[in-house]
Design an enzyme around this catalytic site. Sequence first.
Site, PDB file in Angstrom:
ATOM      1  N   TRP A   1      39.191  31.746  35.570  1.00 36.49           N
ATOM      2  CA  TRP A   1      38.441  30.641  36.178  1.00 36.49           C
ATOM      3  C   TRP A   1      38.741  30.485  37.669  1.00 36.49           C
ATOM      4  O   TRP A   1      38.065  29.742  38.352  1.00 36.49           O
ATOM      5  CB  TRP A   1      38.779  29.319  35.465  1.00 36.49           C
TER       6      TRP A   1
ATOM      7  N   GLU B   1      54.642  31.636  37.525  1.00 32.41           N
ATOM      8  CA  GLU B   1      53.540  31.472  38.468  1.00 32.41           C
ATOM      9  C   GLU B   1      53.273  29.980  38.610  1.00 32.41           C
ATOM     10  O   GLU B   1      53.024  29.311  37.604  1.00 32.41           O
ATOM     11  CB  GLU B   1      52.300  32.100  37.837  1.00 32.41           C
TER      12      GLU B   1
ATOM     13  N   ARG C   1      45.322  29.143  50.120  1.00 32.93           N
ATOM     14  CA  ARG C   1      43.993  29.685  49.824  1.00 32.93           C
ATOM     15  C   ARG C   1      43.732  29.371  48.354  1.00 32.93           C
ATOM     16  O   ARG C   1      44.586  29.585  47.505  1.00 32.93           O
ATOM     17  CB  ARG C   1      44.019  31.200  50.067  1.00 32.93           C
TER      18      ARG C   1
ATOM     19  N   ARG D   1      33.768  41.892  41.193  1.00 34.81           N
ATOM     20  CA  ARG D   1      34.756  42.957  41.402  1.00 34.81           C
ATOM     21  C   ARG D   1      34.787  43.907  40.207  1.00 34.81           C
ATOM     22  O   ARG D   1      35.250  45.036  40.315  1.00 34.81           O
ATOM     23  CB  ARG D   1      36.132  42.307  41.622  1.00 34.81           C
TER      24      ARG D   1
ATOM     25  N   SER E   1      43.453  40.581  50.334  1.00 40.00           N
ATOM     26  CA  SER E   1      42.267  40.949  49.546  1.00 40.00           C
ATOM     27  C   SER E   1      41.158  41.507  50.430  1.00 40.00           C
ATOM     28  O   SER E   1      40.828  40.915  51.460  1.00 40.00           O
ATOM     29  CB  SER E   1      41.739  39.717  48.808  1.00 40.00           C
TER      30      SER E   1
ATOM     31  N   LYS F   1      32.607  38.473  29.857  1.00 37.26           N
ATOM     32  CA  LYS F   1      33.051  37.254  29.151  1.00 37.26           C
ATOM     33  C   LYS F   1      33.803  36.408  30.175  1.00 37.26           C
ATOM     34  O   LYS F   1      34.976  36.620  30.431  1.00 37.26           O
ATOM     35  CB  LYS F   1      33.970  37.667  27.999  1.00 37.26           C
ATOM     36  N   PRO F   2      33.105  35.438  30.810  1.00 34.71           N
ATOM     37  CA  PRO F   2      33.773  34.611  31.821  1.00 34.71           C
ATOM     38  C   PRO F   2      34.664  33.545  31.175  1.00 34.71           C
ATOM     39  O   PRO F   2      34.547  33.272  29.985  1.00 34.71           O
ATOM     40  CB  PRO F   2      32.607  33.956  32.563  1.00 34.71           C
ATOM     41  N   ALA F   3      35.525  32.940  31.973  1.00 32.71           N
ATOM     42  CA  ALA F   3      36.403  31.874  31.467  1.00 32.71           C
ATOM     43  C   ALA F   3      35.560  30.665  31.052  1.00 32.71           C
ATOM     44  O   ALA F   3      34.559  30.334  31.698  1.00 32.71           O
ATOM     45  CB  ALA F   3      37.397  31.475  32.547  1.00 32.71           C
TER      46      ALA F   3
ATOM     47  N   GLU G   1      44.425  43.223  35.588  1.00 33.60           N
ATOM     48  CA  GLU G   1      44.862  42.501  36.792  1.00 33.60           C
ATOM     49  C   GLU G   1      45.513  41.221  36.294  1.00 33.60           C
ATOM     50  O   GLU G   1      44.818  40.300  35.858  1.00 33.60           O
ATOM     51  CB  GLU G   1      43.660  42.174  37.681  1.00 33.60           C
TER      52      GLU G   1
ATOM     53  N   GLY H   1      43.534  38.084  34.311  1.00 37.56           N
ATOM     54  CA  GLY H   1      44.025  36.840  33.743  1.00 37.56           C
ATOM     55  C   GLY H   1      45.532  36.868  33.659  1.00 37.56           C
ATOM     56  O   GLY H   1      46.195  37.621  34.374  1.00 37.56           O
ATOM     57  N   SER H   2      46.069  36.074  32.755  1.00 37.24           N
ATOM     58  CA  SER H   2      47.518  35.933  32.679  1.00 37.24           C
ATOM     59  C   SER H   2      48.155  37.157  32.016  1.00 37.24           C
ATOM     60  O   SER H   2      47.516  37.862  31.227  1.00 37.24           O
ATOM     61  CB  SER H   2      47.856  34.681  31.873  1.00 37.24           C
TER      62      SER H   2
ATOM     63  N   CYS I   1      46.322  34.497  42.060  1.00 34.33           N
ATOM     64  CA  CYS I   1      47.379  35.422  41.608  1.00 34.33           C
ATOM     65  C   CYS I   1      48.162  35.939  42.810  1.00 34.33           C
ATOM     66  O   CYS I   1      49.311  36.326  42.690  1.00 34.33           O
ATOM     67  CB  CYS I   1      46.751  36.572  40.847  1.00 34.33           C
TER      68      CYS I   1
HETATM   69  P1  NAD Z   1      43.940  33.479  30.992  1.00 33.56           P
HETATM   70  O1  NAD Z   1      44.710  34.713  30.712  1.00 33.56           O
HETATM   71  O2  NAD Z   1      44.236  32.270  30.207  1.00 33.56           O
HETATM   72  O3  NAD Z   1      42.387  33.754  30.751  1.00 33.56           O
HETATM   73  C1  NAD Z   1      41.714  34.808  31.388  1.00 33.56           C
HETATM   74  C2  NAD Z   1      40.493  35.168  30.581  1.00 33.56           C
HETATM   75  O4  NAD Z   1      40.899  35.649  29.310  1.00 33.56           O
HETATM   76  C3  NAD Z   1      39.551  34.010  30.308  1.00 33.56           C
HETATM   77  O5  NAD Z   1      38.235  34.497  30.313  1.00 33.56           O
HETATM   78  C4  NAD Z   1      39.950  33.580  28.918  1.00 33.56           C
HETATM   79  O6  NAD Z   1      38.908  32.932  28.222  1.00 33.56           O
HETATM   80  C5  NAD Z   1      40.255  34.915  28.285  1.00 33.56           C
HETATM   81  N1  NAD Z   1      41.164  34.852  27.138  1.00 33.56           N
HETATM   82  C6  NAD Z   1      42.122  33.936  26.868  1.00 33.56           C
HETATM   83  N2  NAD Z   1      42.751  34.253  25.723  1.00 33.56           N
HETATM   84  C7  NAD Z   1      42.166  35.386  25.251  1.00 33.56           C
HETATM   85  C8  NAD Z   1      42.382  36.213  24.111  1.00 33.56           C
HETATM   86  N3  NAD Z   1      43.311  35.946  23.208  1.00 33.56           N
HETATM   87  N4  NAD Z   1      41.610  37.290  23.964  1.00 33.56           N
HETATM   88  C9  NAD Z   1      40.665  37.595  24.873  1.00 33.56           C
HETATM   89  N5  NAD Z   1      40.419  36.871  25.972  1.00 33.56           N
HETATM   90  C10 NAD Z   1      41.162  35.773  26.163  1.00 33.56           C
HETATM   91  O7  NAD Z   1      44.050  33.250  32.545  1.00 33.56           O
HETATM   92  P2  NAD Z   1      43.415  32.082  33.404  1.00 33.56           P
HETATM   93  O8  NAD Z   1      44.228  30.864  33.179  1.00 33.56           O
HETATM   94  O9  NAD Z   1      41.937  32.009  33.194  1.00 33.56           O
HETATM   95  O10 NAD Z   1      43.623  32.648  34.884  1.00 33.56           O
HETATM   96  C11 NAD Z   1      44.804  32.530  35.556  1.00 33.56           C
HETATM   97  C12 NAD Z   1      45.595  33.812  35.439  1.00 33.56           C
HETATM   98  O11 NAD Z   1      44.831  34.900  35.940  1.00 33.56           O
HETATM   99  C13 NAD Z   1      46.846  33.790  36.284  1.00 33.56           C
HETATM  100  O12 NAD Z   1      47.935  34.336  35.577  1.00 33.56           O
HETATM  101  C14 NAD Z   1      46.493  34.668  37.472  1.00 33.56           C
HETATM  102  O13 NAD Z   1      47.586  35.241  38.122  1.00 33.56           O
HETATM  103  C15 NAD Z   1      45.618  35.669  36.843  1.00 33.56           C
HETATM  104  N6  NAD Z   1      44.781  36.317  37.852  1.00 33.56           N
HETATM  105  C16 NAD Z   1      45.088  37.595  38.223  1.00 33.56           C
HETATM  106  C17 NAD Z   1      44.342  38.214  39.198  1.00 33.56           C
HETATM  107  C18 NAD Z   1      44.657  39.620  39.605  1.00 33.56           C
HETATM  108  O14 NAD Z   1      43.789  40.246  40.184  1.00 33.56           O
HETATM  109  N7  NAD Z   1      45.839  40.146  39.330  1.00 33.56           N
HETATM  110  C19 NAD Z   1      43.272  37.548  39.797  1.00 33.56           C
HETATM  111  C20 NAD Z   1      42.992  36.246  39.411  1.00 33.56           C
HETATM  112  C21 NAD Z   1      43.759  35.650  38.415  1.00 33.56           C
END
Ligand code: NAD
Length: 498
Positions: free
Chosen positions: A171, A402, A299, A180, A462, A195-197, A271, A249-250, A305
Amino acid sequence: MKPTPAQKTTPLVSPASAAVVRDAPTQLFIGGEWVSAKEDRTFEVVDPSTGDVIATVSDGDIGDGISAVDAAEKAGAVWKATSPRRRSDVLMKCFHLVLEQAEWLAQLITVENGKALADARSEVSYAAEFFRWYAEEAVRAPGEFGPAPSGANQIIVNHEPIGIAVLVTPWNFPAAMATRKMAPALAAGCTCVLKPAAETPLTALAIGEIMRQAGVPAGVVNIVTTRKAGPVVSAMLHDKRVRKLSFTGSTGVGRTLLREAADQVVSCSMELGGNAPFVVFDDADLETAVAGAMVAKMRNGGEACTAANRFYVQKGILGEFTRRFAEEMAALKVGPGLAPDTQLGPLITEAAVAKVERLVDDAVAKGARLVTGGRRLNGDGFYYPPTVLADVSPDAEVLREEIFGPVAPVIAFETEDEVVQMANDTEYGLVSYVFTADLKRALAVAGRLESGMVGINRGVVSDAAAPFGGMKQSGLGREGSHHGMLEYLETKYIAASW
Ligand code: NAD
């Protein structure tokens, strides 16, 4: 400096947000059509500046995910056979249409994510750049040809589209993380399911509509919004037709998805999270270092991240750096993202505020001193003030996790070896920042830091033209640049005699 009193500007009433979301699509995008979820369920999208519901969006299920894979398969052969030049032209059209709708997209990002409009505008430019960059890359597919050492045959190396790609995005950058992934996938000749957040589905759906208008053929891009990410993504990863997962994501969810992807040996680009060290040596230009700290920390309101998570400052410059940095942090105007003078919007959810609050309280309990901020803001919306912590103890959680919020812990160091050791003392390895006037030292330290990216005398790294990604548990693979397209290509070697 004393902690600033809790304060906040008046929230913008929701009609402004309602006007922004009015034209955004809210259904699933499958096979070029806007469709309701099979079970006809929906979920709510909330404006973090007020906590108000601003839209209801289709809540896809496993069946919808599989329908999206069906559509991606149906479109796959034709898209793979479409000339690189044609694919390039379509992506370039996407670039221009995103720019035409940039202001609306920025407002849409702000109302569902909360970030200040200035941040949202720069995200839209960054997101658009991926369309432009991969429009240019699409026509530069790599390949190799040469004699085998034995002289018996020729070695031909081609790259083919890897197949259907499942793209999962967070998100915090709802536009840029989607483009990207989608732009290099399409440039490579792959079809995809995004599949967006669930917190920020509207921006992704709006980009889907822009891509449709740009002439992306039906089924090449499909978008499934859902609150049941786990089962829906798992079902797609267990469908034999899916050959690629690109996840941002995380690290925790990333690990789960790596396990899921193992069952069908699906190629993974990950990522993941970060814990960026920001290192300031005594000889750094103070103004540059403070400006770099502000952008590396603030920012996207700290919800990046790449956000600087730990500020290591050499003793000779520590007092002056901390004072100037805290002054600039305290001066930031906090308020709803759409308000013209806002520099820091709300965090994404109440849970995000609670997490930041817990990290600050833990640091203070372990001896940290609040230089500014540190107290949650009253009223509606998910606000937390810009906060600087000094004298942070090495065992404070804020140095391990984080933060994902506007909090900057400052730690003193004396020697280069000591700071390199502290900077690398984390399972993450996404990005590091180094500030010094001595380029020889900067490059030497950059070489010793265990991160996929290093910023020298700058707080932003970036760039669509550069390989973005992490070492250690911050990820696998790279996005952006020609490296990003390789993630969607399979290498084929042909041994040929004639
Ligand atoms: P998140 O991991 O909770 O969710 C990311 C995505 O995964 C969302 O679309 C979510 O719906 C989906 N998701 C959640 N649980 C899932 C599961 N069990 N199976 C499949 N999909 C699932 O992360 P977030 O809170 O949305 O974003 C923040 C995190 O993203 C931070 O840790 C941040 O560092 C990371 N991030 C990394 C980068 C990078 O390029 N390295 C860039 C942006 C964000």
